[in-house]
Each structure stands twice: as structure tokens, then as C-alpha cells.
Enzyme design. Structure first.
Site, PDB file in Angstrom:
ATOM      1  N   TYR A 100      88.028  19.145   8.942  1.00  0.00           N
ATOM      2  CA  TYR A 100      89.006  18.274   8.291  1.00  0.00           C
ATOM      3  C   TYR A 100      89.076  16.928   9.011  1.00  0.00           C
ATOM      4  CZ  TYR A 100      93.645  16.637   6.783  1.00  0.00           C
ATOM      5  OH  TYR A 100      94.697  15.892   6.294  1.00  0.00           O
TER       6      TYR A 100
ATOM      7  N   LYS B 131      88.159  13.115   7.578  1.00  0.00           N
ATOM      8  CA  LYS B 131      89.103  12.002   7.609  1.00  0.00           C
ATOM      9  C   LYS B 131      88.571  10.848   8.453  1.00  0.00           C
ATOM     10  CE  LYS B 131      92.204  13.758   4.912  1.00  0.00           C
ATOM     11  NZ  LYS B 131      92.369  13.196   3.547  1.00  0.00           N
TER      12      LYS B 131
ATOM     13  N   SER C 250      94.380  10.847   8.033  1.00  0.00           N
ATOM     14  CA  SER C 250      95.177  11.776   8.832  1.00  0.00           C
ATOM     15  C   SER C 250      95.122  11.393  10.302  1.00  0.00           C
ATOM     16  CB  SER C 250      94.660  13.207   8.653  1.00  0.00           C
ATOM     17  OG  SER C 250      95.261  14.093   9.567  1.00  0.00           O
TER      18      SER C 250
END
Length: 251
Positions: free
Chosen positions: A157, A161, A144
Site C-alpha cells: 500500500y 501511494k 497517504s
């Protein structure tokens, strides 16, 4: 250079969004496919759709990336489906908690890293040995833009990533001598259900688009083209890279 005839590609979380677009692109290039969904019924329905579109040879399987037992069953069944795996596209991930890093619990951290990192690594550990034995393969992780930028709302998150991106660099060094390339794709805002909060509200979408030089949110097909490049002969020498697909947002 982009012909995948005779190759076998596994694409996780491939019943909608970017995973479906990637599966469709690889199948259209001639690959035999193994796809996955949370339920067998969903995977079966999508497989029927893809067969109708292009006649692709496809095996649908259920896989819950958050469940280690499900991941191991999927790896075994995926390898048995066609006897080998040439390309592995790791699109599946859990649902990360949103909010300030200061408000996350130890359980939130463990769950995010388990669902976002461990499940994908388990599939690599299960499927890479036969690539090493045959001296050929491609592995693509879905990362991401959040791995490359700070965020006040998706911190865990982004951390998971970033761990994916580092894992790519490590695996590229370990697997490169076996003629296996390992890379990650770092999408920005993409028009999928996962990113719905970025585009469902017109005002919010306008704000997001204002930060993208190309003036639009990505479609899943924008990401699928890079996946096809990375698993084909055209991109096989690309190794250890974390490649943004974000219309210039990172720049």
C-alpha cells in the site's frame, strides 16, 4: 478565493468517508458535482442527501476503480454530465493486502498497483485533455502518510501511494504550463471505515493518538478543507506537492 460557483468537480469514491466530506465541501462552495460509488444505487442515495442539504447540482455515477472498463465509462459520463471538468479529486482505491512485504505474491503486487495507481491515472488521461484545451484545471490525488514512512504491515500500500506522489510531481511539470495544478493529500489516521482498525478498539486508538501531537485522530472534514483549498483560486498556485494532514504525526 474559495468560491467554486460555476465550476464542475468530479470526486471519486465519494459516497462515504473522506470522499463524501470532500464532495460536501466542494458543493457547499458552489461547485456542480459528479460523484461516484461502487453501485449506482449508493451513488443515487448520497446524491439525494447532498441535494437536500444544500441544493447542489449533482450527477451520481457508478464506478469501480479496479475495473478498466468501468473507469472509462465513468470518465466519459462524467465529462458529458456538465460538458467539462474543472476539478478532479481522485479518492478511489482498491483494498490493499496487509502483512509483511516478504509474504506478498506477484499477484498481490500487480493488483495493488493496478487498483491504487492505474485506475486514477486512466481518469487523468481521459479528463486532463479538456483541461489542457481550456488552460484551466485542478487535480488532487488521495495519497497517504504511508507513502512517506516505512511500515511492516502495509508495505505494498505504501509503495502504491509513493508511486502516486511521484506521479503528482511528474504531472505537475507536464500540466503546469496549461495552468493545471496537481497535488496529493497524505492523510494520517482518519476516522473512516477504511481505517477502522486504527480506532475501533479503544486501546489501539489510544496508542495511535499517542503518536499524534494534536492528540486526536482526524475527521474526514479535516481532509476536505485541504481539498477545497487545492481546487480553488486560493490554492491554484500550489503545484506538485504531497501535503500531509496528520496532526503533526509525520513531524
Amino acid at each position: 478565493m474559495f468560491d467554486l460557483s460555476g465550476k464542475v468537480a468530479v470526486v471519486t469514491a465519494s459516497t462515504k468517508g473522506m470522499g463524501l466530506a470532500i464532495a460536501r465541501a466542494l458543493g457547499s462552495a458552489g461547485a456542480k458535482l459528479v460523484i461516484s460509488g461502487r453501485s449506482q444505487e449508493t451513488a443515487d442515495a448520497v446524491a439525494a442527501q447532498l441535494r437536500q442539504e444544500s441544493g447542489v447540482e449533482i450527477v451520481p455515477l457508478a464506478c469501480d476503480i479496479t475495473d478498466p472498463a468501468s473507469v472509462q465509462r465513468f470518465a466519459t459520463d462524467a465529462l458529458n454530465a456538465f460538458g467539462r471538468v474543472d476539478a478532479l479529486v481522485l479518492n478511489a482505491a482498491g483494498n490493499p493486502p496487509a502483512g509483511s512485504m516478504l509474504g506478498q505474491t506477484a499477484e498481490d503486487f500487480e493488483r495493488t498497483m493496478r487498483d491504487g495507481v492505474r485506475g486514477s491515472l486512466a481518469l487523468v488521461l481521459a479528463l486532463a485533455p479538456q483541461m489542457i484545451e481550456r488552460k484551466y484545471g485542478s487535480i488532487v490525488f488521495m495519497s497517504s502518510r504511508a507513502a512517506k514512512r516505512g511500515t511492516g504491515v502495509l508495505g505494498l500500500y505504501g509503495m502504491s501511494k509513493a508511486a502516486i506522489d511521484q506521479m503528482v510531481r511528474n504531472l505537475a511539470i507536464e500540466l503546469g504550463p496549461s495552468n493545471i495544478n496537481v497535488n496529493s493529500i497524505n492523510p494520517g489516521a482518519v476516522r473512516t471505515d477504511f481505517s477502522r482498525m486504527l480506532w475501533a478498539d479503544p486501546a489501539r486508538e489510544k496508542m495511535v493518538v499517542s503518536t499524534i501531537p494534536m492528540g486526536r485522530i482526524a475527521e474526514p472534514e479535516d481532509v476536505a478543507g485541504l481539498a477545497l483549498l487545492l481546487v480553488s483560486n486560493a490554492g491554484h498556485y500550489i503545484n506538485g506537492q504531497n501535503i500531509s494532514v496528520d496532526g503533526g504525526n509525520t513531524a
